[in-house]
Design a protein around this motif. Sequence first.
Motif, PDB file in Angstrom:
ATOM      1  N   LEU A   1       0.831  -1.207   0.000  1.00  0.00           N
ATOM      2  CA  LEU A   1       0.000   0.000   0.000  1.00  0.00           C
ATOM      3  C   LEU A   1       0.869   1.262   0.000  1.00  0.00           C
ATOM      4  O   LEU A   1       0.551   2.242  -0.693  1.00  0.00           O
ATOM      5  CB  LEU A   1      -0.919  -0.006   1.222  1.00  0.00           C
ATOM      6  CG  LEU A   1      -2.046  -1.047   1.219  1.00  0.00           C
ATOM      7  CD1 LEU A   1      -2.802  -1.018   2.539  1.00  0.00           C
ATOM      8  CD2 LEU A   1      -3.007  -0.801   0.052  1.00  0.00           C
ATOM      9  N   VAL A   2       1.946   1.248   0.764  1.00  0.00           N
ATOM     10  CA  VAL A   2       2.845   2.408   0.774  1.00  0.00           C
ATOM     11  C   VAL A   2       3.467   2.607  -0.602  1.00  0.00           C
ATOM     12  O   VAL A   2       3.590   3.732  -1.086  1.00  0.00           O
ATOM     13  CB  VAL A   2       3.937   2.226   1.845  1.00  0.00           C
ATOM     14  CG1 VAL A   2       4.962   3.353   1.769  1.00  0.00           C
ATOM     15  CG2 VAL A   2       3.319   2.183   3.235  1.00  0.00           C
ATOM     16  N   ARG A   3       3.845   1.494  -1.251  1.00  0.00           N
ATOM     17  CA  ARG A   3       4.437   1.602  -2.592  1.00  0.00           C
ATOM     18  C   ARG A   3       3.421   2.179  -3.581  1.00  0.00           C
ATOM     19  O   ARG A   3       3.770   2.990  -4.451  1.00  0.00           O
ATOM     20  CB  ARG A   3       4.888   0.212  -3.050  1.00  0.00           C
ATOM     21  CG  ARG A   3       5.626   0.175  -4.374  1.00  0.00           C
ATOM     22  CD  ARG A   3       7.010   0.750  -4.222  1.00  0.00           C
ATOM     23  NE  ARG A   3       7.095   2.139  -4.675  1.00  0.00           N
ATOM     24  CZ  ARG A   3       8.078   2.950  -4.368  1.00  0.00           C
ATOM     25  NH1 ARG A   3       9.054   2.550  -3.581  1.00  0.00           N
ATOM     26  NH2 ARG A   3       8.092   4.189  -4.809  1.00  0.00           N
ATOM     27  N   THR A   4       2.167   1.770  -3.444  1.00  0.00           N
ATOM     28  CA  THR A   4       1.112   2.294  -4.317  1.00  0.00           C
ATOM     29  C   THR A   4       0.956   3.797  -4.125  1.00  0.00           C
ATOM     30  O   THR A   4       0.802   4.553  -5.097  1.00  0.00           O
ATOM     31  CB  THR A   4      -0.221   1.577  -4.025  1.00  0.00           C
ATOM     32  OG1 THR A   4      -0.061   0.168  -4.253  1.00  0.00           O
ATOM     33  CG2 THR A   4      -1.330   2.109  -4.920  1.00  0.00           C
ATOM     34  N   TRP A   5       0.998   4.238  -2.860  1.00  0.00           N
ATOM     35  CA  TRP A   5       0.874   5.679  -2.595  1.00  0.00           C
ATOM     36  C   TRP A   5       2.059   6.444  -3.189  1.00  0.00           C
ATOM     37  O   TRP A   5       1.884   7.493  -3.800  1.00  0.00           O
ATOM     38  CB  TRP A   5       0.793   5.917  -1.084  1.00  0.00           C
ATOM     39  CG  TRP A   5       0.726   7.366  -0.724  1.00  0.00           C
ATOM     40  CD1 TRP A   5      -0.381   8.172  -0.753  1.00  0.00           C
ATOM     41  CD2 TRP A   5       1.826   8.196  -0.323  1.00  0.00           C
ATOM     42  NE1 TRP A   5      -0.042   9.459  -0.376  1.00  0.00           N
ATOM     43  CE2 TRP A   5       1.302   9.509  -0.107  1.00  0.00           C
ATOM     44  CE3 TRP A   5       3.170   7.979  -0.113  1.00  0.00           C
ATOM     45  CZ2 TRP A   5       2.103  10.563   0.304  1.00  0.00           C
ATOM     46  CZ3 TRP A   5       3.969   9.034   0.292  1.00  0.00           C
ATOM     47  CH2 TRP A   5       3.438  10.306   0.496  1.00  0.00           C
ATOM     48  N   LEU A   6       3.250   5.930  -3.022  1.00  0.00           N
ATOM     49  CA  LEU A   6       4.432   6.607  -3.552  1.00  0.00           C
ATOM     50  C   LEU A   6       4.392   6.685  -5.080  1.00  0.00           C
ATOM     51  O   LEU A   6       4.773   7.702  -5.669  1.00  0.00           O
ATOM     52  CB  LEU A   6       5.700   5.878  -3.099  1.00  0.00           C
ATOM     53  CG  LEU A   6       6.085   6.044  -1.622  1.00  0.00           C
ATOM     54  CD1 LEU A   6       7.168   5.046  -1.230  1.00  0.00           C
ATOM     55  CD2 LEU A   6       6.548   7.472  -1.332  1.00  0.00           C
ATOM     56  N   ASP A   7       3.939   5.623  -5.703  1.00  0.00           N
ATOM     57  CA  ASP A   7       3.884   5.615  -7.171  1.00  0.00           C
ATOM     58  C   ASP A   7       2.820   6.551  -7.719  1.00  0.00           C
ATOM     59  O   ASP A   7       2.850   6.897  -8.905  1.00  0.00           O
ATOM     60  CB  ASP A   7       3.625   4.192  -7.678  1.00  0.00           C
ATOM     61  CG  ASP A   7       4.795   3.266  -7.416  1.00  0.00           C
ATOM     62  OD1 ASP A   7       5.910   3.774  -7.185  1.00  0.00           O
ATOM     63  OD2 ASP A   7       4.597   2.035  -7.426  1.00  0.00           O
TER      64      ASP A   7
END
Length: 760
Positions: A319-325
């Motif tokens: 989820l954090v990676r999705t937000w960063l992307d």
Amino acid sequence: MDNGKSPASVHSSAKSPVYSFVAPSRSVKRPRPVKSCLECRKRKLRCDRASPCAQCQKAQRQCRYAAEGEVVSLSDGSDAETPERTVKRNRAAASQDSNHRDASAGSNYAAVLEEHANRLERLESQLLSRTSSIAESSSAPAQRPAASSLTIRGLTVKGGLRTRFFGQMSTRVLVNLFDEAKDFMFARNKSSDIREMFMNIQKIHKALQDEHRKATAPITVFVDSMTPIQKRMADVLPSRAVCDALLDVYLHGSETIYRVLHIPTFMRQYNQYWEGQTQPDAFLPQLLSILCVGYRYVGAGKGQYPDREGIHIPTASSLVRTWLDSLRGKQLVEFSTLQAEILQLMAQRMINPQNQESWTHLGLIVRMAMTMGFHRDPSEFAQKISPFWAEQRRKLWYTILELDVHMSMQCNLPCCIREGDFTCQPPRNLNDEDIHPGTEQLPPSKPIDQDTDSRVQVFAASTLSMRFRIVDIINRTDTLQDYSQVLELGNELERVFEDVRYIVPPTHSNDMHEVRRRWMTRVVLDMNCRRPLLALYRPFALSDTDVPQQIVTGYLRSSMILLCYLDELDPNSPDYHHIWHMHHLVLKQEILQAAFSVCYYMKQSTHGSVSPTSSNVKSESAEESCTIASESSIMLSLPRLKSVVQKVLDTMNQRIREIGTDLRDIVSLTVVFNTSQGGTPEQKREAIKKGLQAILDAGMQAIHTNQENIATRADEYDATELRLREPHAVLYGRPGYAEYGMCLPATCHRGSESDESGVR
């Protein structure tokens, strides 16, 4: 001058030719010093003033310079002005007698200076040429560091197009140091009982791989949902009590050498969040990553499976990676975004310990930080950056540098940042409470022996320069001409270890919390330089060349110190298991490498077996060096070495179910350890069987099965699936063999009965 006269008064009296030479009222042209060789002056060529010069070397002429006092015609060269030019430029001066006398005196003084300059230059040239010749003569027979490339690096190739590089810390490379163990693992003529053990270990390995693959998959209901990302991240948060505990674990376990947060500011945001106040968008991604790291530190298996007392690391990290992307434009250059990127990298490494993937990801973070100007010291932009934020930038930049050096050493690849690419100064040794956003001027740094929130990072920053040089050396070992650089850096690091013992001395106290805190600080500081020392010595200490005894003994001692860190703690203390888990989680790769290294010393000291390609002289030297190293201290004695490696194997069997534990590593170390202790072939074979059985027992317990069930699971897998897929055979030059010798009966061919065991 003691006569009280000024230079002007001395010049006006015309009693000193020195001051008349530099008198501001006249401008007398000095001849340029004659520095070229006679041949270049004669041919009016550009002379590089070497001895011999390049022009004479090229034309194969005798290069000769004018001797002291030798008269040389000025018309033959271009180093001094011709008489015609001198006459033209001094025509007016020559018409005045008094001025002519002054100029004559100045010229005489210039001639004296010229003569001395020429003599000094010739002397310097002769000394340099003599020094270079001595260096060349001494370097000819000198020891050129050389280690077999097979023992320091490797490359796997699949289909001719898919390749992967492995450095000196990889098990694939370390196994190449042990020919006897390799022969055993790759032998196609294993006895039936050994072959059956390998078959069962393959099945357990396959089962554990499937389990790890499922454990590291995020929960799809959160990842694939169309709900806003901030809502999904809030939904995976555990309770406030759990978050409090995990946050505390992170702050004490990771926010030491890797400074990402300003703790008071983050804690204020954290408390406000639970009170229902809206926080910046980057807060939840940062918090989720922190909880992932903290939960992984709590104990074995934590964060791999959904539970109410923690956080599911794969889902939270995804989820954090999705937000960063999803960030765009100005959001990409926010300070909080860079913090979230670093924290997400640290969280991802908790479940995906692939060093090369982390190294690649870190390269993007480095360039992101550089585009934000983090590599330049904030003082260069003092009008735009406040003292508080300047200090936070320094902390974050040096965290990136630490990650870069660490991951580059683990991958045996160059650093993304080189020394000289940045001007940012290290942070100050201050507590986070000492500064706040309204600080107008930073307080002075506290002494390094005074404990603060930043002390570990500040001390590590003082050793960063030598660690950069070490990473550079281990990536160009083939170009080294001698051991001077290696020994020099090794001595510097040894002095650092003395500083660590002075700053954080061992203490005996009834306060177990204080003992643990000081122990962790000392281990972090020590390991920060112990790791590069091992990487520096490794290519030479584990080779069959004649290496200085300092490298051989120093490498063994550092390996044993690393393996014995936990000996300082009481195993019966309440939090020992927690520290034990963190120790093996963080230093897993270093512990494995150190265990293989100790086995190499055991092998050499026991029977001196070396590579067949080595000469007798070198093999005797290698055996003698390892024997001397093993006898230099009780801590390095052979019984002590054996007990420590056996303890490592027992620990690896206990952690066989942990993500990141590779069954092939345990099998390799087991075979290497039992073939390095000496003894008859039958004794070695029985010792290996005992070690393999211990792996089987631990593996069956991990996948909840027994010997009968594991024996009947052969039909569940296709024969081609049972082969371990990583192409170790290419590295070892044994195409067609299954990795580590774990080949199936269908692909195994029995050899002669005399060599059935595969052990010499």
